[in-house]
Design a protein around this motif. Structure first.
Motif, short mmCIF file in Angstrom:
data_model
loop_
_atom_site.label_atom_id
_atom_site.label_comp_id
_atom_site.label_asym_id
_atom_site.label_seq_id
_atom_site.Cartn_x
_atom_site.Cartn_y
_atom_site.Cartn_z
N GLU A 55 -6.75 32.75 25.42
CA GLU A 55 -6.67 32.28 26.80
C GLU A 55 -7.99 31.74 27.31
O GLU A 55 -8.15 31.52 28.52
N LEU A 56 -8.95 31.49 26.45
CA LEU A 56 -10.23 30.91 26.87
C LEU A 56 -10.44 29.57 26.17
O LEU A 56 -9.98 29.36 25.05
N ILE A 57 -11.15 28.70 26.85
CA ILE A 57 -11.51 27.41 26.27
C ILE A 57 -13.00 27.47 25.96
O ILE A 57 -13.83 27.53 26.88
N ALA A 58 -13.34 27.49 24.69
CA ALA A 58 -14.73 27.65 24.28
C ALA A 58 -15.05 26.63 23.19
O ALA A 58 -14.27 26.40 22.29
N ALA A 59 -16.22 26.04 23.30
CA ALA A 59 -16.73 25.14 22.26
C ALA A 59 -17.74 25.93 21.43
O ALA A 59 -18.65 26.56 21.99
N GLY A 113 -24.49 9.51 27.76
CA GLY A 113 -24.67 10.88 27.31
C GLY A 113 -23.63 11.84 27.83
O GLY A 113 -23.21 12.76 27.13
N GLU A 114 -23.18 11.65 29.08
CA GLU A 114 -22.18 12.57 29.63
C GLU A 114 -20.88 12.46 28.86
O GLU A 114 -20.23 13.47 28.55
N GLN A 115 -20.49 11.22 28.53
CA GLN A 115 -19.25 11.02 27.78
C GLN A 115 -19.39 11.54 26.35
O GLN A 115 -18.46 12.18 25.81
N ILE A 116 -20.52 11.28 25.72
CA ILE A 116 -20.73 11.75 24.34
C ILE A 116 -20.73 13.27 24.29
O ILE A 116 -20.14 13.88 23.39
N ALA A 117 -21.38 13.90 25.27
CA ALA A 117 -21.39 15.36 25.31
C ALA A 117 -19.98 15.91 25.44
O ALA A 117 -19.62 16.92 24.81
N TYR A 118 -19.16 15.25 26.24
CA TYR A 118 -17.79 15.74 26.41
C TYR A 118 -16.99 15.55 25.12
O TYR A 118 -16.17 16.40 24.76
N LEU A 119 -17.20 14.44 24.41
CA LEU A 119 -16.49 14.24 23.15
C LEU A 119 -16.83 15.35 22.16
O LEU A 119 -15.94 15.89 21.48
N LEU A 120 -18.10 15.71 22.08
CA LEU A 120 -18.50 16.79 21.17
C LEU A 120 -17.92 18.12 21.65
O LEU A 120 -17.48 18.95 20.83
N THR A 121 -17.91 18.35 22.96
CA THR A 121 -17.30 19.56 23.48
C THR A 121 -15.82 19.60 23.13
O THR A 121 -15.28 20.66 22.75
N SER A 122 -15.14 18.46 23.24
CA SER A 122 -13.72 18.39 22.89
C SER A 122 -13.50 18.75 21.43
O SER A 122 -12.56 19.48 21.09
N ILE A 123 -14.37 18.27 20.55
CA ILE A 123 -14.22 18.57 19.12
C ILE A 123 -14.50 20.04 18.84
O ILE A 123 -13.75 20.71 18.12
N LEU A 124 -15.60 20.57 19.42
CA LEU A 124 -15.99 21.95 19.14
C LEU A 124 -15.04 22.97 19.76
O LEU A 124 -15.09 24.15 19.40
N SER A 125 -14.19 22.54 20.68
CA SER A 125 -13.21 23.46 21.28
C SER A 125 -11.80 23.17 20.79
O SER A 125 -10.84 23.74 21.31
N ASP A 126 -11.66 22.32 19.76
CA ASP A 126 -10.35 21.92 19.25
C ASP A 126 -9.86 22.93 18.21
O ASP A 126 -10.12 22.80 17.01
N ASN A 127 -9.17 23.94 18.67
CA ASN A 127 -8.68 24.97 17.75
C ASN A 127 -7.72 24.41 16.70
O ASN A 127 -7.74 24.83 15.54
N GLN A 128 -6.89 23.46 17.12
CA GLN A 128 -5.92 22.90 16.18
C GLN A 128 -6.62 22.15 15.06
O GLN A 128 -6.24 22.25 13.88
N PRO A 186 -11.46 33.57 35.49
CA PRO A 186 -10.40 32.62 35.11
C PRO A 186 -10.88 31.68 34.01
O PRO A 186 -12.06 31.34 33.94
N ALA A 187 -9.96 31.28 33.14
CA ALA A 187 -10.28 30.31 32.09
C ALA A 187 -10.38 28.93 32.73
O ALA A 187 -9.42 28.43 33.30
N THR A 188 -11.54 28.33 32.64
CA THR A 188 -11.78 27.04 33.28
C THR A 188 -11.98 25.97 32.22
O THR A 188 -12.84 26.12 31.36
N PRO A 189 -11.19 24.91 32.25
CA PRO A 189 -11.39 23.84 31.27
C PRO A 189 -12.67 23.06 31.56
O PRO A 189 -13.16 23.04 32.69
N PHE A 190 -13.19 22.43 30.55
CA PHE A 190 -14.36 21.59 30.73
C PHE A 190 -13.97 20.35 31.53
O PHE A 190 -12.93 19.73 31.28
N ALA A 191 -14.78 20.00 32.49
CA ALA A 191 -14.48 18.85 33.36
C ALA A 191 -14.66 17.56 32.58
O ALA A 191 -15.72 17.29 32.02
N ARG A 192 -13.61 16.76 32.56
CA ARG A 192 -13.64 15.48 31.83
C ARG A 192 -14.28 14.41 32.70
O ARG A 192 -13.80 14.13 33.81
N PRO A 193 -15.35 13.80 32.25
CA PRO A 193 -16.01 12.80 33.09
C PRO A 193 -15.27 11.47 33.07
O PRO A 193 -14.40 11.22 32.22
#
Length: 854
Positions: free
Chosen positions: A587-591, A556-571, A651-658
């Motif tokens: 200048e913010l990282i937001a999902a 679950g921790e890895q799956i949650a991070y994958l979804l966070t990565s997608i929802l914060s992927d501006n490109q 400060p803009a803090t990136p999501f911690a990658r597990p």
């Protein structure tokens, strides 16, 4: 009777007998008959009095045991807990949000005896029970006076209740007996008051009374009364305020200062007169007190965070029950941050003001801290509006695409990856009832093979429906239940359209589900209550931060991070939303994910950073459609503004990658492992061990000429020839690739037209194209096997072979034409050359023959 007919009397009591010497004196009765008569009369009266006393004593004893045998124990007063008002505070512990008034009672706050002003105590005694400190709990004279009044009126009009009797009536008698108007109840009340007066001190009894009696305006006890009428503690009351309050309990409704101030003042005058009468005040002191200005100052009625306060109230009632909630005087410290509550309300109001012309009238906002605390809950932009009491933060609404991340979360748990390709092509489903479902994308177009990352980031509908089909409705409903969803009770009610938000959810619950994505896949029930204490200061409940329960399976921790990565992927989302869209925060990282329900009835935006999770809804309480207010331009604007405000100075803090993730290059078109033939390579994240292992796109090298749209030939100029690689897609992609991707050319480049580069070229056989000789030598260029023909006219029907060769000729003799015997006229020469690639190239030349030469 004794012998001789004389009556026999018992001897008189010893204390009435004459001295012994008088009795020795002889027959005094005979000598004084009148005195003897009175003696006998007095003796009879005494005997009758004693008998009456015995009868009264016996009757009193019988009445006492008859009505007192089942009376409550007076000691129960010390165990009695009268209701106290529960108060709900903001997270600062001091700002009052709401007082929970018992629907069947009112407000009450217990205060110690020494906090009550002496003036209020004395005024109460003067009004209610002037002999309070000397009577045994019962006023015998008052009871006799009341009995006469009741006898004369034929009904009970006066009770002569002392303070002690009023207290036992309210605290020890059950409600049914308390309501009785009978002599029996009055007798039991008097007996019980006597017992209480023998058990407790007068100060204890008076203190209990002053904390119990009703003063009107839903105020029970002197502290609640002081707050209700003057917004101050009882200890701060002036003499005028204290004497005004003291007169209210006799008839709180009649003397209510808010409705009849003059009558309340008249009652105050009576109270002061009674205090003068009983020596508690001088007349001058009473006049001075009455002349004191009285200004009513009721508490402010503006509710702070009303929807949140009522939500907490409902939670407390479910947890503690109404009896404890409304009577125990609980002190509740909540999670609400008033600064952010105010900011969320402001931003929501301003955005709705801009959207009113598009028929948008309301908004709701929920803000959650990383540990799950509810920092703000806006249930509507105006609680006092006609339908403003509806808390849309907890109401059921259709979420549109805001539900899609959790559809894909279920798919990721079942083997899909961010690189899994879902085909966005025209699709239809037919239910068992024959209902046809053919979803469309927002842009009404189809986009072919889309990786999961692209499908979710760009909110494509058809891939989401296919993902739900793959997962299964029951599995998805189970997923949402693990995330705190309470509106997914019956999977049989739902269909595949649920992937696009056809069902209903609550903003608070959906925001909590998104919070779980940012919390490493662990769900926390949104926290609203931090601490609960009772009126004695005992802690009943104290919140402690927790990790939360896993919601997305073993990884679950890895799956949650994958979804966070997608929802914060501006490109990734720029494919549909373009650059600088509302979801991109400078200048913010937001999902974040937006959603829009059918007919623009609901606009959603829910997202998170490492510091906060924010959920927003925009729409109308009656679910009427808005005018093209989608998730991005409705709720998204509120979400964006609130996020920017919250992160000012942070400060803009990136999501911690597990751990447990790996990154690998893949082919962007197919999601397979990138190889040399892949035209577009990107890096993608995978749960360790799930990345593709095979290269699925190969390539072929093709020699092209010119602009690359044709195959190079032997005659193609060398500087125009080059090798180009074209991808060869897997079979399931080839039809799509033929329509959407560059394909290798299938036609050969045309021959060059310049003489130096010609494949087939005939030099002119004579001057000005006229032949006069009978033997003509024809020269030119043939870059391959060739044949040379001639035929009469401009479009010969028959041809005569003049020469051929399997070898190419460069600037040499191609053949000889013998014209002897031919009539004069036009003739056509034709040179046909076969290139090494097998293509035929021909050229013609028109000449005129005029005999006359050698």
């Amino acid at each position: 009777m004794a012998m001789g007919g004389r009556p026999s009397y018992p001897p008189p009591p010893r204390f009435l007998r004459p001295p012994r010497r008088q009795r020795r004196g002889g027959h005094w009765r005979a000598r004084h008959p009148i005195l003897a008569f009175f003696w006998r009369l007095s003796l009879a009266f005494v005997q009758l009095s004693l008998l009456a006393m015995l009868v009264v004593a016996a009757a009193g004893t019988w009445l006492y045991y008859r009505y007192a045998r089942d009376l409550p124990d007076p000691r129960r007063i010390s165990e009695y807990r009268s209701f106290e008002t529960t108060r709900i505070y903001a997270s600062d512990g001091t700002t009052l949000l709401f007082e929970l008034v018992d629907p069947q009672g009112g407000r009450r706050t217990q205060v110690a005896f020494d906090q009550i002003p002496p003036m209020l105590k004395e005024a109460t005694i003067a009004v209610e029970d002037a002999d309070f400190y000397i009577n045994p709990g019962v006023d015998l004279r008052g009871i006799i006076r009341a009995a006469l009044q009741n006898y004369q009126s034929g009904e009970i009009v006066s009770g002569a209740s002392t303070i002690t009797m009023q207290l036992v009536r309210n605290l020890l008698l059950d409600p049914e007996e308390r309501a009785e108007q009978s002599y029996e109840r009055k007798l039991r009340e008097a007996i019980l008051a006597y017992r209480v007066a023998q058990t407790y001190s007068k100060d204890q009894i008076l203190n209990l009374y002053l904390n119990e009696v009703y003063y009107g305006a839903q105020a029970y006890g002197v502290e609640a009364a002081a707050q209700a009428y003057f917004s101050k503690h009882v200890s701060a009351l002036t003499p005028g305020e204290a004497t005004l309050i003291a007169g209210l309990p006799q008839s709180p409704t009649t003397y209510n200062p808010f409705t009849n101030f003059e009558l309340a003042r008249a009652r105050q005058r009576i109270t002061l007169n009674l205090m003068v009468q009983h020596g508690m005040l001088t007349e001058a002191e009473a006049q001075t007190i009455y002349a004191e200005p009285i200004t009513l100052n009721p508490p402010l009625t503006d509710l702070v965070a009303p929807h949140f306060a009522f939500y907490v109230r409902d939670q407390l009632e479910r947890h503690y029950g109404p009896e404890l909630l409304y009577r125990a005087g609980l002190q509740v410290i909540t999670s609400i941050d008033l600064a952010w509550q105010s900011e969320a309300e402001r931003i929501a109001r301003e955005q709705i003001a801009r959207l009113r012309e598009r028929n948008a009238s309301n908004a709701a906002v929920v803000m959650l801290a990383p540990d799950g605390r509810v920092l703000a809950m806006v249930g509507s932009i105006d609680y006092n509006a006609p339908d403003g009491q509806v808390n849309v933060a907890t109401a059921l609404r259709q979420p549109g695409s805001a539900l899609k991340p959790f559809v894909y979360a279920s798919a990721l748990q079942r083997g899909w990856t961010p690189a899994t390709v879902i085909w966005d092509t025209p699709s239809r489903w037919v239910s068992d009832e024959g209902v046809v479902y053919e979803p469309q994308n927002y842009d009404r177009r189809f986009h072919g093979p889309m990786r999961l990352r692209m499908a979710l980031a760009n909110s494509l509908n058809i891939p989401a429906v296919k993902a739900l089909e793959y997962v299964g409705i029951e599995a998805f409903v189970e997923q949402m239940s693990r995330l705190g969803g309470t509106s997914f009770a019956d999977p049989r009610r739902f269909g595949l359209a649920m992937a696009l938000g056809s069902n209903e959810v609550r903003l608070l619950e959906l925001t909590g589900a998104y919070h779980a994505l940012g919390n490493g896949g662990r769900w926390l029930n949104p926290v609203t209550v931090l601490k609960v204490t009772n009126s004695r200061g005992e802690v009943l409940e104290r919140w402690q931060p927790a990790r939360g329960r896993p919601a997305f399976g073993p990884q679950g921790e890895q799956i949650a991070y994958l979804l966070t990565s997608i929802l914060s992927d501006n490109q990734a989302r720029r494919y549909m939303f373009g650059a600088n869209n509302v979801m991109e925060l400078p200048e913010l990282i937001a999902a974040v994910k937006t959603g829009t329900s059918n007919d623009f009835r609901d606009s959603w935006a829910v997202g998170y950073t490492t510091d906060v999770t924010v959920g927003v809804w925009v729409g109308n309480n009656d679910s009427s459609p808005m005018q093209e207010v989608a998730g991005a331009n409705g709720a998204g604007e509120i979400w964006r503004e609130l996020m920017l405000r919250y992160h000012q100075g942070r400060p803009a803090t990136p999501f911690a990658r597990p751990e447990g993730l790996e990154e690998m290059p893949i082919c962007a078109d197919t999601g397979g492992r990138a190889g040399a033939g892949c035209p577009r390579t990107i890096n993608e994240l995978f749960v360790a061990g799930t990345a593709p292992t095979e290269v699925d796109v190969l390539y072929q090298t093709v020699r092209v000429g010119g602009d690359g749209s044709c195959l190079a030939a032997s005659y193609t100029p060398p500087d125009e020839v080059r090798d180009v690689q074209f991808p060869v897609y897997p079979p399931e992609f080839r039809e799509w690739a033929a329509r959407n991707m560059p394909q290798p050319p299938t036609t050969v480049c045309p021959p060059p037209t310049s003489p130096t580069e010609a494949v087939a070229l005939l030099y002119p056989p004579g001057a000005s194209g006229v032949i006069t000789t009978t033997q003509v030598f024809l020269s030119g260029i043939a870059r391959g096997p060739f044949s040379l023909d001639v035929g009469p006219g401009t479009a010969p029907a028959q041809w005569q072979l003049l020469g051929q060769n399997n070898l190419p000729v460069f600037d040499g003799l191609l053949g000889v034409w013998n014209t002897a015997g031919l009539p004069a006229g036009d003739y056509t020469l034709r040179l046909q050359v076969t290139t090494p690639e097998g293509f035929n190239v021909s050229t013609t030349q028109l000449v005129r023959y005029e005999p006359g030469g050698p």
